[in-house]
Design a protein around this motif. Structure first.
Motif, mmCIF file in Angstrom:
data_model
loop_
_atom_site.group_PDB
_atom_site.id
_atom_site.type_symbol
_atom_site.label_atom_id
_atom_site.label_comp_id
_atom_site.label_asym_id
_atom_site.label_seq_id
_atom_site.Cartn_x
_atom_site.Cartn_y
_atom_site.Cartn_z
ATOM 1 N N ALA A 596 -7.188 -13.176 -3.507
ATOM 2 C CA ALA A 596 -6.862 -12.903 -2.100
ATOM 3 C C ALA A 596 -5.700 -11.915 -2.011
ATOM 4 O O ALA A 596 -5.697 -11.027 -1.155
ATOM 5 C CB ALA A 596 -6.515 -14.199 -1.377
ATOM 6 N N VAL A 597 -4.724 -12.056 -2.892
ATOM 7 C CA VAL A 597 -3.595 -11.121 -2.895
ATOM 8 C C VAL A 597 -4.107 -9.710 -3.216
ATOM 9 O O VAL A 597 -3.739 -8.730 -2.575
ATOM 10 C CB VAL A 597 -2.519 -11.559 -3.920
ATOM 11 C CG1 VAL A 597 -1.495 -10.451 -4.137
ATOM 12 C CG2 VAL A 597 -1.820 -12.834 -3.448
ATOM 13 N N HIS A 598 -5.000 -9.643 -4.184
ATOM 14 C CA HIS A 598 -5.586 -8.356 -4.568
ATOM 15 C C HIS A 598 -6.311 -7.709 -3.389
ATOM 16 O O HIS A 598 -6.104 -6.540 -3.065
ATOM 17 C CB HIS A 598 -6.541 -8.573 -5.745
ATOM 18 C CG HIS A 598 -7.232 -7.329 -6.194
ATOM 19 N ND1 HIS A 598 -8.472 -6.969 -5.731
ATOM 20 C CD2 HIS A 598 -6.850 -6.349 -7.042
ATOM 21 C CE1 HIS A 598 -8.821 -5.815 -6.281
ATOM 22 N NE2 HIS A 598 -7.863 -5.429 -7.079
ATOM 23 N N MET A 599 -7.145 -8.494 -2.738
ATOM 24 C CA MET A 599 -7.907 -7.957 -1.606
ATOM 25 C C MET A 599 -6.968 -7.571 -0.457
ATOM 26 O O MET A 599 -7.130 -6.525 0.171
ATOM 27 C CB MET A 599 -8.940 -8.977 -1.138
ATOM 28 C CG MET A 599 -9.869 -8.449 -0.070
ATOM 29 S SD MET A 599 -11.202 -9.610 0.307
ATOM 30 C CE MET A 599 -12.478 -9.054 -0.801
ATOM 31 N N ALA A 600 -5.975 -8.412 -0.225
ATOM 32 C CA ALA A 600 -5.042 -8.158 0.880
ATOM 33 C C ALA A 600 -4.247 -6.876 0.626
ATOM 34 O O ALA A 600 -4.042 -6.076 1.546
ATOM 35 C CB ALA A 600 -4.094 -9.338 1.046
ATOM 36 N N LEU A 601 -3.811 -6.662 -0.590
ATOM 37 C CA LEU A 601 -3.049 -5.444 -0.883
ATOM 38 C C LEU A 601 -3.937 -4.210 -0.747
ATOM 39 O O LEU A 601 -3.477 -3.144 -0.340
ATOM 40 C CB LEU A 601 -2.413 -5.521 -2.277
ATOM 41 C CG LEU A 601 -1.294 -6.563 -2.416
ATOM 42 C CD1 LEU A 601 -0.792 -6.604 -3.857
ATOM 43 C CD2 LEU A 601 -0.139 -6.289 -1.467
ATOM 44 N N GLY A 602 -5.201 -4.359 -1.081
ATOM 45 C CA GLY A 602 -6.153 -3.266 -0.854
ATOM 46 C C GLY A 602 -6.232 -2.927 0.624
ATOM 47 O O GLY A 602 -6.192 -1.768 1.023
ATOM 48 N N GLU A 603 -6.327 -3.975 1.461
ATOM 49 C CA GLU A 603 -6.402 -3.752 2.910
ATOM 50 C C GLU A 603 -5.086 -3.170 3.422
ATOM 51 O O GLU A 603 -5.069 -2.356 4.342
ATOM 52 C CB GLU A 603 -6.712 -5.064 3.637
ATOM 53 C CG GLU A 603 -8.092 -5.592 3.311
ATOM 54 C CD GLU A 603 -8.559 -6.708 4.242
ATOM 55 O OE1 GLU A 603 -8.010 -6.857 5.344
ATOM 56 O OE2 GLU A 603 -9.485 -7.437 3.840
ATOM 57 N N ALA A 604 -3.988 -3.610 2.847
ATOM 58 C CA ALA A 604 -2.679 -3.155 3.324
ATOM 59 C C ALA A 604 -2.466 -1.673 3.005
ATOM 60 O O ALA A 604 -1.924 -0.936 3.823
ATOM 61 C CB ALA A 604 -1.571 -3.996 2.696
ATOM 62 N N PHE A 605 -2.889 -1.238 1.840
ATOM 63 C CA PHE A 605 -2.506 0.105 1.390
ATOM 64 C C PHE A 605 -3.643 1.129 1.344
ATOM 65 O O PHE A 605 -3.389 2.314 1.470
ATOM 66 C CB PHE A 605 -1.866 0.033 0.001
ATOM 67 C CG PHE A 605 -0.506 -0.597 0.004
ATOM 68 C CD1 PHE A 605 0.568 0.057 0.588
ATOM 69 C CD2 PHE A 605 -0.303 -1.847 -0.540
ATOM 70 C CE1 PHE A 605 1.828 -0.519 0.611
ATOM 71 C CE2 PHE A 605 0.951 -2.430 -0.523
ATOM 72 C CZ PHE A 605 2.023 -1.766 0.060
ATOM 73 N N LEU A 606 -4.857 0.680 1.084
ATOM 74 C CA LEU A 606 -5.881 1.648 0.711
ATOM 75 C C LEU A 606 -7.170 1.618 1.525
ATOM 76 O O LEU A 606 -7.717 2.658 1.851
ATOM 77 C CB LEU A 606 -6.263 1.425 -0.762
ATOM 78 C CG LEU A 606 -5.179 1.712 -1.797
ATOM 79 C CD1 LEU A 606 -5.506 1.003 -3.101
ATOM 80 C CD2 LEU A 606 -5.046 3.203 -2.027
ATOM 81 N N GLU A 607 -7.682 0.439 1.799
ATOM 82 C CA GLU A 607 -9.076 0.355 2.240
ATOM 83 C C GLU A 607 -9.272 0.817 3.678
ATOM 84 O O GLU A 607 -8.527 0.429 4.561
ATOM 85 C CB GLU A 607 -9.576 -1.084 2.085
ATOM 86 C CG GLU A 607 -9.602 -1.525 0.639
ATOM 87 C CD GLU A 607 -10.269 -2.870 0.445
ATOM 88 O OE1 GLU A 607 -11.240 -3.165 1.149
ATOM 89 O OE2 GLU A 607 -9.795 -3.621 -0.420
ATOM 90 N N GLU A 608 -10.299 1.638 3.877
ATOM 91 C CA GLU A 608 -10.649 2.128 5.201
ATOM 92 C C GLU A 608 -12.148 2.332 5.273
ATOM 93 O O GLU A 608 -12.693 3.110 4.498
ATOM 94 C CB GLU A 608 -10.006 3.502 5.457
ATOM 95 C CG GLU A 608 -8.516 3.503 5.638
ATOM 96 C CD GLU A 608 -7.993 4.918 5.851
ATOM 97 O OE1 GLU A 608 -8.017 5.398 6.988
ATOM 98 O OE2 GLU A 608 -7.594 5.544 4.851
ATOM 99 N N SER A 629 -6.682 -1.135 -7.738
ATOM 100 C CA SER A 629 -7.061 -1.295 -9.140
ATOM 101 C C SER A 629 -6.128 -2.318 -9.774
ATOM 102 O O SER A 629 -5.137 -2.736 -9.176
ATOM 103 C CB SER A 629 -6.964 0.046 -9.872
ATOM 104 O OG SER A 629 -5.669 0.231 -10.394
ATOM 105 N N SER A 630 -6.457 -2.706 -10.977
ATOM 106 C CA SER A 630 -5.642 -3.729 -11.635
ATOM 107 C C SER A 630 -4.224 -3.207 -11.905
ATOM 108 O O SER A 630 -3.287 -3.986 -12.008
ATOM 109 C CB SER A 630 -6.302 -4.175 -12.931
ATOM 110 O OG SER A 630 -6.549 -3.058 -13.753
ATOM 111 N N LEU A 631 -4.087 -1.880 -11.987
ATOM 112 C CA LEU A 631 -2.763 -1.344 -12.281
ATOM 113 C C LEU A 631 -1.781 -1.501 -11.121
ATOM 114 O O LEU A 631 -0.578 -1.529 -11.326
ATOM 115 C CB LEU A 631 -2.855 0.145 -12.659
ATOM 116 C CG LEU A 631 -3.556 0.455 -13.972
ATOM 117 C CD1 LEU A 631 -3.579 1.952 -14.205
ATOM 118 C CD2 LEU A 631 -2.889 -0.242 -15.135
#
Lengths: 731, 332
Positions: A596-608, A629-631
């Protein structure tokens, strides 16, 4: 087996003038072709939104909408056949944004207009209990994004003696069965849906899809099994992901930090069809009160149709957007009132064993402990406003339901049933209709049974998610499986235990020995368990959205390092405290939170999930649709709080969705702590961070986000007072 | 799932055979090395080729070796995988090359992708690197199919698809040369002459020519650095690549400077105007700032990649300054 492929609309909005499939039909190797006329029955996952057909009939409403399907001997032939279908369109001006949908120029997306749903509810005191001393209003925008499961959707259909069998990567085989029966005019027992192990869903495999229906229809017409597997690009067109949301929140306070009143407004960009949109519209205001006491609460939310792939439920279903707005807003309030963000929250926490202003019954709550532990473990109080420029820490809370208390199709039946069979040789087989989409529900069901019976989990066989072989289960959504299927499994195991020991005369002995004796006497033994939420929703329209037998709670501290020259942000550490009730299988719980943290950070910074002015998706592929990404994944420090919910299986609550919620606002608040800028719009791109910094340096409001709120014709709010006359408190 | 179209496959055993195969098969044949750039484009029907000539078995393009006076020259075979280039001891002193190789795509792609393939990769555009259905829905453009429009810069009469490879700017900063072998013999040319300013066909390599090796010479460059702008720390193509190569004397005076920019135009290029400002003096904060701002002026990205052109342009100054600052901190 034949291979199916779907022809999709190249236009965002157009009338279909003609569809000529003759050339495709005469291509050698083509076995069946279907257009909208062949599958004319409308459907939709919600009873109130039966607005889709498998293939577009008169109009296409988004680029990628299915218009025809072909089954052929090879995938290549099917692809060639699609190119031979002559489709003529009369393009219409597309509606591509909320603003355009509200303005409503040109032909609306649906005949009834672009406004899909508008709700207006007022809860609790008509006026704030005391004269407010401080009021603040903020506007936010949350960008749409998609689920991105690793596995693309796939469906394999075959017909046996007039019965339809469909293997599908679905989260809800029983709902899919219902829709298939409706569209094909069959009784439900003439349809069998099997959900094999599903490679990720996150809400994106809840709706019935065109490929399910087309594979079924093509298989019937061709008299052979047909398989359709989507390309990655097609998955972006199926979508049903996060709604873009324009939100406005206004709160009133006492100077000492007591919340008196909240007005929350939200406007959702729904895409072309209903999907779960009505539920999502209600969820915009649904779960704010499970974390904070709100004496007087007004919610107005609306959903509009646009010419884009339909939005629907994605992890958090309609609550991550308002949670972002609420928690970022609270950070601003705390600063202006001169209170710490943790202190302001602690002052207003919703207590355990209480009923919220919007009539939700909160049972166990480890929220206070979550807040304290996350603040302590992250060193929040020592770091907040004390880190050097460029580094910062932010805080936010979250809460989610443990299964919707009200089923999608209203009935009195249990939401989950589990059956256990004990064989002549003492073998134990568990039958559960719950669907494992990678979240580990199979593990929970087996471990619940193993715990009660006192046998190792590996001794237990599981048959799951097959509408012919397993008992009814609503499916995998609303974080319901551990709580509901888990409870049903526990009850079935307890019933089996009782049956077995009754047959051994109650003598104490290990289960496996007792089982052998019991089966010797009676042959095979069988037991059942079921679960139905002990709740009746309150008596007002919309009260069905939000009630749950229990709620999970969480608190998150995010620490970031920002590069003010490039605008890039690195999340250094996430500290996460989650009230799980009780962890049945700890590695699965930790996996869910980290995921969930991974997905949330994607939404916060990258996903559109955004679109070109032509209506085309900007980047329907996994290179162009940016996800974390994992990095970029930070260290996650986990703290599990076990509040032992009285109704949960062994005290357990959900962890599948709630942990996504607080991460996004915690990061936004951390960026403010680091740079003094407010990111009131997701995703927090480097460009927008630099833009806010520029505004700051020239003395303007240091933020990026929308202003105000659009003018929407909301109905007069329905007032639901603190207690309804003659109402019995649920539970 | 997207499938590859049908094609004929040939595996060459040596360089001569590979060249002959390409010449015999004609322009519809393409070279296959790592395949990481080519095969996805074939799946999306961006490149239509009827035959692939696999050069992975060619000894002539494998491995690295040292030659020249005092071993000052390094030859890198074009078939060397990027993962090998990123960590090879012979490239220990060539920071920019190693750093660029280490930042391409992902570990699994770096294991398959080759140095030569990275140099010869096709230009990219967010309106081109899409499925055939997507491109058809928008209308084919100057680069994809036979269209006459540019979706990135409406009104443009030529394609400005961007060269996003990481290795090319790093090699330009190192004043590298590349060897091409074809039916008419071999050519040795400065790396920058491999490219031409045309988004449709960005290479000067002729059909039948194979890029066989890269030559590095210590006399042209002693220090270098490569910085890459992208959304994430892996996977993504460069939104901007900055490579800097310097030759300084013991007093720190800059004798030679080469700043190369990638990811902002159809061709990676040397920012001579910026490089010249550094010559004849030691690096100072002022000269660094001047070179950086000239680079931002020279970078002219358009809306054909993930980030906005203004952001990429602005970042040219930031990355160039950072690169020079990094070199300044190191003892010359």
């Amino acid at each position: 087996m034949l291979y199916g492929k779907i022809l999709r609309s190249p236009h965002p909005h157009a009338r279909i003038l003609s569809l000529d499939t003759r050339q495709a039909e005469s291509l050698p190797g083509v076995r069946a072709v279907v257009t909208g006329r062949g599958l004319p029955v409308p459907y939709g996952i919600l009873p109130v939104s039966q607005d889709e057909t498998a293939l577009a009939m008169e109009k296409v409403r988004y680029v990628g909408e299915p218009v025809a399907a072909v089954a052929a001997d090879t995938e290549e032939t099917a692809g060639r056949a699609l190119q031979l279908i002559r489709a003529e369109y009369d393009p219409l001006p597309p509606v591509l944004s909320l603003e355009e949908a509200i303005r409503g120029k040109g032909e609306p997306v649906h005949a009834k207009g672009n406004l899909h749903k508008a709700v207006s509810l007022k809860f609790g005191d008509a006026n704030p209990p005391e004269e407010p001393e401080y009021t603040r209003e903020d506007a936010f925008f949350y960008e749409g994004n998609t689920h991105l499961p690793l596995e693309e959707h796939s469906a394999l259909a075959l017909w046996k003696k007039g019965r339809l069998v469909l293997y599908s990567s679905t989260q809800t085989p029983f709902h899919l069965r219902k829709i298939l029966a409706k569209v094909f005019g069959l009784p439900e027992d003439a349809v069998r849906v099997i959900a094999p192990k599903v490679g990720g869903g996150f809400g994106g495999k809840l709706d019935p899809f065109a490929h399910d229906l087309c594979a079924s229809k093509l298989a019937r017409d061709a008299g052979r099994p047909v398989k359709i597997t989507l390309t990655r690009e097609e998955v972006f067109y199926c979508h049903r992901g996060r709604h873009p949301a324009w939100m406005n929140i206004r709160t009133s306070w006492k100077k000492t930090g007591e919340l008196l009143e909240m007005r929350f407004r939200s406007c959702l960009d729904g895409g072309a069809y209903g999907s779960f949109g009505v539920v999502c519209t209600y969820y915009q205001g649904g779960l704010q009160p499970t974390t904070y006491r709100i004496p007087s609460y007004t919610v107005e939310s609306a959903r509009y149709f646009t010419n884009k792939p339909p939005c629907g439920p994605k992890r958090g279903h309609g609550t991550p957007q308002p949670r972002f707005a609420l928690e970022a807003h609270l950070d601003k309030v705390a600063e202006e009132l001169g209170l710490g963000p943790v202190e302001l929250r602690l002052k207003n926490l919703a207590p355990p064993d209480s009923t919220t202003v919007n009539r939700l019954r909160v049972t166990s709550s480890g929220l206070r402990e979550c807040v304290e532990k996350a603040a302590e473990a992250s060193g929040f109080r020592d770091k907040f406003r004390k880190l050097p420029y460029g580094r910062g820490i932010g805080f936010a809370l979250g809460s989610y339901l443990c299964g919707a208390a009200v089923p999608i199709y209203w009935n009195e039946d249990p939401h989950s049933r589990v059956r256990i069979r004990l064989d002549a040789k003492g073998g134990i087989t568990v039958f559960s209709g719950a669907t494992d989409i990678g979240q580990g529900s199979d593990t929970v069901v087996v471990w619940a049974v193993a715990e009660i019976l006192g046998v190792p989990p590996e001794k237990i066989r599981l048959v799951a998610a097959d509408t012919d072989r397993t008992p009814f289960d609503l499916g995998t959504y609303s974080s319901r499986v551990t709580y509901m299927a888990g409870n049903a499994a526990r009850e079935a195991a307890e019933n089996l235990l009782e049956k077995v020991y009754r047959r051994t005369g109650g003598r104490r002995m290990p289960f496996e020995k007792a089982a052998r004796i019991a089966v010797e006497k009676e042959g095979a033994l069988e037991s059942w368990g079921s679960y139905k939420p002990p709740l009746k929703p309150a008596n007002f329209k919309g009260s069905g959205v939000g009630p749950s037998p229990a709620y999970s709670f969480c608190a998150c501290a995010a620490q970031v390092q920002c590069d003010p020259r490039t605008g890039r942000v690195r999340v250094e550490r996430i500290t996460f405290a989650h009230d799980i009730g009780r962890a049945i299988h700890r590695p699965s719980v930790e996996g869910q939170i980290e995921g969930a943290v991974h997905m949330a950070l994607g939404e916060a910074f990258l996903e559109e999930q955004t679109f070109h002015p032509s209506g085309l998706h900007r980047g329907p592929g996994i290179l162009d649709y940016k996800f974390l990404s994992s990095l970029e994944m930070p260290e996650v420090k986990l703290i599990l709080i076990e509040s032992k919910d009285p109704g949960g299986p062994f005290g357990a609550k959900e962890v599948g969705q709630g942990p996504l919620l607080p991460v996004i606002p915690a990061v936004a608040n951390a960026i403010y702590d680091a740079l003094g800028i407010r990111m009131d719009k997701t995703p927090f791109t480097p460009e927008n961070i630099l833009l806010a910094l520029e505004r700051k340096s020239c003395g303007r409001i240091p933020r990026v986000g929308p202003e105000g709120f659009p003018d929407i014709p909301f109905p007069e709010p329905t007032h639901i007072p603190a207690s309804l006359p003659g109402e019995t408190v649920p539970c | 799932m997207l499938r590859l179209p049908a094609f004929r496959y040939f595996s060459a055993r040596n360089l001569g055979e590979a060249v002959r195969m390409l010449m015999d098969l004609g322009p519809e044949a393409t070279i296959l090395a790592g395949g990481t750039d080519l095969l996805p484009k074939m799946k999306r029907r961006q490149i239509r080729c009827k035959a692939l000539v696999d050069i992975r078995l060619l000894k002539e393009i494998s491995g690295l070796r040292r030659t020249g006076e005092n071993g000052g020259e390094v030859h890198i075979g074009s078939g060397v995988p990027l993962a090998e280039a990123a960590s090879h001891p012979l490239l220990e002193e060539w920071d920019a090359v190693r750093q660029a190789a280490a930042q391409v795509a992902t570990p699994s792609i770096r294991n398959a992708a080759t140095l030569g393939g990275n140099l010869c990769q096709d230009t990219r555009c967010i309106f081109v690197d899409r499925s055939e259905e997507w491109r058809a829905a928008l209308g084919f453009c100057l680069k994809s199919g036979d269209g006459a429009v540019c979706h990135a810069a409406p009104g443009a009469d030529r394609c400005r698809a961007v060269f996003s490879g990481d290795i090319a700017p790093a090699l330009m900063a190192a004043a590298a040369r590349v060897r091409l072998c074809g039916g008419e013999g071999t050519r040795l040319l400065p790396i920058e002459e491999l490219y031409r300013d045309d988004g449709r066909v960005g290479l000067t390599r002729k059909h039948g020519e194979i890029l066989t090796e890269v030559l590095l010479d210590r006399r042209s460059c002693r220090e270098s650095v490569y910085l890459k702008l992208r959304r994430r720390d892996c996977f993504d193509f460069a939104l901007l690549g900055v490579a800097i190569g310097l030759l300084r004397d013991q007093a720190g005076t800059v004798l030679q400077a080469r700043i190369a920019l990638g990811g902002v135009s159809p061709v990676p290029f040397l920012a001579w105007e910026a490089s010249r400002t550094l010559l004849g003096n030691p690096l100072t904060p002022e000269s660094v700032a001047e070179a950086a701002s000239i680079c931002a002026r020279l970078a002219k990205p358009i809306s054909n990649a993930d980030a906005s052109p203004s952001y990429r342009k602005r970042m040219a100054a930031v990355l160039v300054a950072r690169g020079l600052e990094e070199l300044l901190r190191k003892p010359s």
